[in-house]
Structures are given as structure tokens and as C-alpha cells.
Design a protein around this motif. Sequence first.
Motif, short mmCIF file in Angstrom:
data_model
loop_
_atom_site.label_atom_id
_atom_site.label_comp_id
_atom_site.label_asym_id
_atom_site.label_seq_id
_atom_site.Cartn_x
_atom_site.Cartn_y
_atom_site.Cartn_z
N GLY A 90 68.69 40.87 15.44
CA GLY A 90 68.79 40.27 16.25
C GLY A 90 70.07 40.56 16.22
O GLY A 90 70.91 41.56 15.51
N ASN A 91 71.74 39.91 17.11
CA ASN A 91 72.32 40.71 17.70
C ASN A 91 73.73 40.41 16.19
O ASN A 91 73.49 39.33 14.93
N GLY A 92 74.51 40.91 16.20
CA GLY A 92 75.83 40.94 14.91
C GLY A 92 76.38 40.07 14.88
O GLY A 92 75.97 39.60 16.24
N ALA A 93 77.56 39.55 13.65
CA ALA A 93 78.47 38.11 14.54
C ALA A 93 79.23 38.52 13.73
O ALA A 93 79.50 39.31 12.92
N THR A 94 80.78 38.04 14.68
CA THR A 94 82.11 38.53 13.52
C THR A 94 82.99 37.69 13.86
O THR A 94 83.27 36.64 14.65
N PHE A 95 83.38 36.85 12.91
CA PHE A 95 84.74 36.00 13.19
C PHE A 95 86.18 35.90 12.81
O PHE A 95 86.11 37.08 11.85
N THR A 96 87.44 35.92 13.21
CA THR A 96 88.19 35.98 12.56
C THR A 96 89.22 34.53 13.16
O THR A 96 89.48 33.77 14.11
N GLY A 97 89.74 34.20 11.87
CA GLY A 97 90.72 32.98 12.39
C GLY A 97 92.17 33.28 12.95
O GLY A 97 92.89 34.39 12.95
N PRO A 98 92.56 32.08 13.28
CA PRO A 98 93.34 32.00 13.88
C PRO A 98 94.77 32.89 13.34
O PRO A 98 95.78 32.91 13.65
N ALA A 99 94.67 32.63 11.75
CA ALA A 99 95.92 32.55 10.82
C ALA A 99 95.88 34.33 10.44
O ALA A 99 97.26 34.34 9.38
N GLN A 107 84.39 42.55 17.66
CA GLN A 107 84.15 42.44 18.01
C GLN A 107 82.56 42.15 17.72
O GLN A 107 81.87 43.43 16.19
N ALA A 108 80.96 42.26 18.57
CA ALA A 108 79.43 42.22 17.99
C ALA A 108 78.45 42.93 18.78
O ALA A 108 78.90 42.65 20.35
N GLY A 109 77.50 43.47 18.34
CA GLY A 109 76.10 43.40 19.52
C GLY A 109 75.23 43.69 19.09
O GLY A 109 74.77 42.46 17.79
N ALA A 110 74.46 44.01 19.23
CA ALA A 110 72.84 44.06 18.91
C ALA A 110 72.65 45.41 17.50
O ALA A 110 72.66 46.01 17.67
N GLY A 111 72.89 44.35 16.07
CA GLY A 111 72.83 45.23 15.16
C GLY A 111 73.56 45.35 14.56
O GLY A 111 73.90 46.67 13.50
N TRP A 112 75.19 45.14 15.02
CA TRP A 112 76.36 45.57 14.26
C TRP A 112 78.11 44.94 14.48
O TRP A 112 77.54 43.56 15.54
N ALA A 113 78.43 45.00 13.82
CA ALA A 113 80.24 44.46 14.10
C ALA A 113 80.99 44.41 13.94
O ALA A 113 81.01 44.97 12.05
N ALA A 114 81.82 44.69 14.38
CA ALA A 114 83.30 45.20 13.82
C ALA A 114 84.45 44.52 14.14
O ALA A 114 84.69 43.87 15.22
N GLN A 115 85.14 44.89 13.08
CA GLN A 115 86.21 43.57 13.04
C GLN A 115 87.74 44.35 12.25
O GLN A 115 87.52 45.44 11.60
N GLY A 116 88.60 43.61 12.25
CA GLY A 116 89.79 44.29 11.73
C GLY A 116 90.77 43.21 11.84
O GLY A 116 91.25 42.62 12.86
N ASN A 117 92.16 43.39 11.09
CA ASN A 117 93.24 42.41 10.61
C ASN A 117 94.41 43.33 10.90
O ASN A 117 94.52 44.08 9.77
N ILE A 118 95.86 42.87 10.75
CA ILE A 118 97.24 43.75 10.37
C ILE A 118 96.18 45.37 11.33
O ILE A 118 97.22 45.89 10.63
N LEU A 119 96.07 45.52 12.65
CA LEU A 119 95.67 46.47 12.96
C LEU A 119 96.72 47.14 13.97
O LEU A 119 97.97 46.44 14.47
N VAL A 120 96.94 48.22 14.47
CA VAL A 120 98.04 48.77 15.33
C VAL A 120 97.59 47.89 17.38
O VAL A 120 98.32 48.06 17.48
N GLY A 121 96.07 47.50 17.10
CA GLY A 121 96.21 47.24 18.17
C GLY A 121 94.33 47.41 18.47
O GLY A 121 93.81 47.30 17.43
N PRO A 122 93.87 46.85 19.48
CA PRO A 122 92.45 46.07 19.35
C PRO A 122 91.96 47.75 19.46
O PRO A 122 90.51 48.05 20.03
N GLN A 123 92.42 48.65 20.03
CA GLN A 123 92.20 49.76 20.82
C GLN A 123 91.46 50.81 19.26
O GLN A 123 90.60 51.30 19.17
#
Length: 284
Positions: A90-99, A107-123
Amino acid sequence: MTFSIVARSDDGRLHGVAVASKFLAVGAAVPAAEAEVGALATQAYANLAYRPQGLALLRTGVSAAGVVAALTAADDGRPQRQLGVVGADGNGATFTGPACHDWAGGQAGAGWAAQGNILVGPQVVDAMRDAWLTGAGGPAFPARLVAALSAGDRAGGDRRGRQSAALLVVARGGGYGGSSDVLVDLRVDDHPDPVGELTRLLDMHALLFGKPDPDTLLDLTGELATEVAARLAAVGHPVRTDNPLRADALDAAMASWAGVENLEERLVPGRIDPVVLTHLRDRT
């Protein structure tokens, strides 16, 4: 404080996490994985209890999205949490709290999830996603994970800088000697270029612990056997027989040398892995 990618291989046999951060020893806190069950990354004021709890839920067949929902619902600190999960299918899943500190997302898709915080940006997440998806059918799974992490690093990564990185990959019976499920467990705890160093360590891991490709193995006969016997003798592991081409004696000398060089996972009786042959030639 971190960016990561969680994924499974196209055939579903391998699961893993690659992660980097301006944080000491990120590999000790973020990744968790179990063979044929799934993998997850807990980050941004990481709740380390998510690791055993998430794997337990995946083990019972709960989907990645269900694991994210269950873990965060029971956690009063969820506004500051970030989580990526991939299950056995199935698909991967990701969660980012509002704080979570900006920029934060995933972002997530079939078999993967990528995430980060305190990043330079969404790129950063975009780069990991693109590298992961374009790597299908390309490098081996651990290298594909590190390539995706490297893409995020090149896109700017953690906006505070660099400090540590880690790679955890599991597969049933994939560990050293087939006696564990931990295929790769590499950590760079404190380094000015942790993702680059992680890449170097993975290359070394592939040399020492990678399995030989059956299609490339060379028969230890004739001139090649004579050469190998001479080179083994030159590095202090002579063939113990009057006939240096006797297969069992040559195999024994090869095993003696390979054990010293930590190449025993690449041995095949009566044949030689070109990777091992190159290493032996380099040594002599």
C-alpha cells in the motif's frame, strides 16, 4: 530538525529509512524498521515510543495511514511531531504537526514517504521525491535511499546546517551471515558532510558485505588459478599443497585471506567474484 525518506523496495522484500539532520547521532533516534513488516521515521521533537508502537501496529496489518492516525491521536505532543510510515504494502503516509518549525512538510506515495522540518524550503522534499521515483529499476535499494537523501541535501536540507546522517535497511535473512534481518545499519553521528560520509560508508559496505553476482563469477582454473595462488602467497596466505591448482587447497587459502580482509561474504567455492579479484590485485 530533520529530513528523511522511508520506503520499501519494489518487490516488497526490503524496508528502510535514510535520514539527515543538524542533530547529534540522528540515527539513534529517528529510524525503525522490521523485515517484511515496514519502516518509520519519527522526528521533530521525536517521540521514540512511536518506533516500537508503530512497528507493532504494522505487524498486525494496520495500514501506514492507520499507524499515523493511531500514533498521533494518542499523543498530546502531536502538534510538534513529524512522522513517516511505510508498511508491507500500500501507500506510505506522512504527518507534520502544525507546530513544527518552518519549513516543515511531507509527501507520500506508493511505498514511500518523505518529510522534513526546519528545512530551507519545500524543494528539499520535492528533490527526495523526484530522486526516489526516478531511481526505480536503477541502483540497489540502499543506494537508492541514499541517493534520495543526497538529493535533499543538495537542495539545501536542514537550514541550520549539517551534522549527522543514517541508513537503516532490513530484509529477511539479509544480515551478516544470514543470521539477522539487518542488511545495512550505518550511522554518521557528527561530521561536516554527513550525507557524503554516509555515501562513502555505503560503498564500503557494498564492497565488504555485498553478495556476488552469479553472472559475473569467474572459474578458478587455469591461468587465473595460477595468478590467484601467486597473489595469495604474496600477501602471506600460500596454498598449502604441492599442487597449487587443487581446488580445495586454493579455496582454503582464499578463505584465509578473505577472512582477514572482511570479504568472506563474497566467497564462492571454486570461483571468484571480480570484486574480490580486483581487491586482491590491488593488494599485490
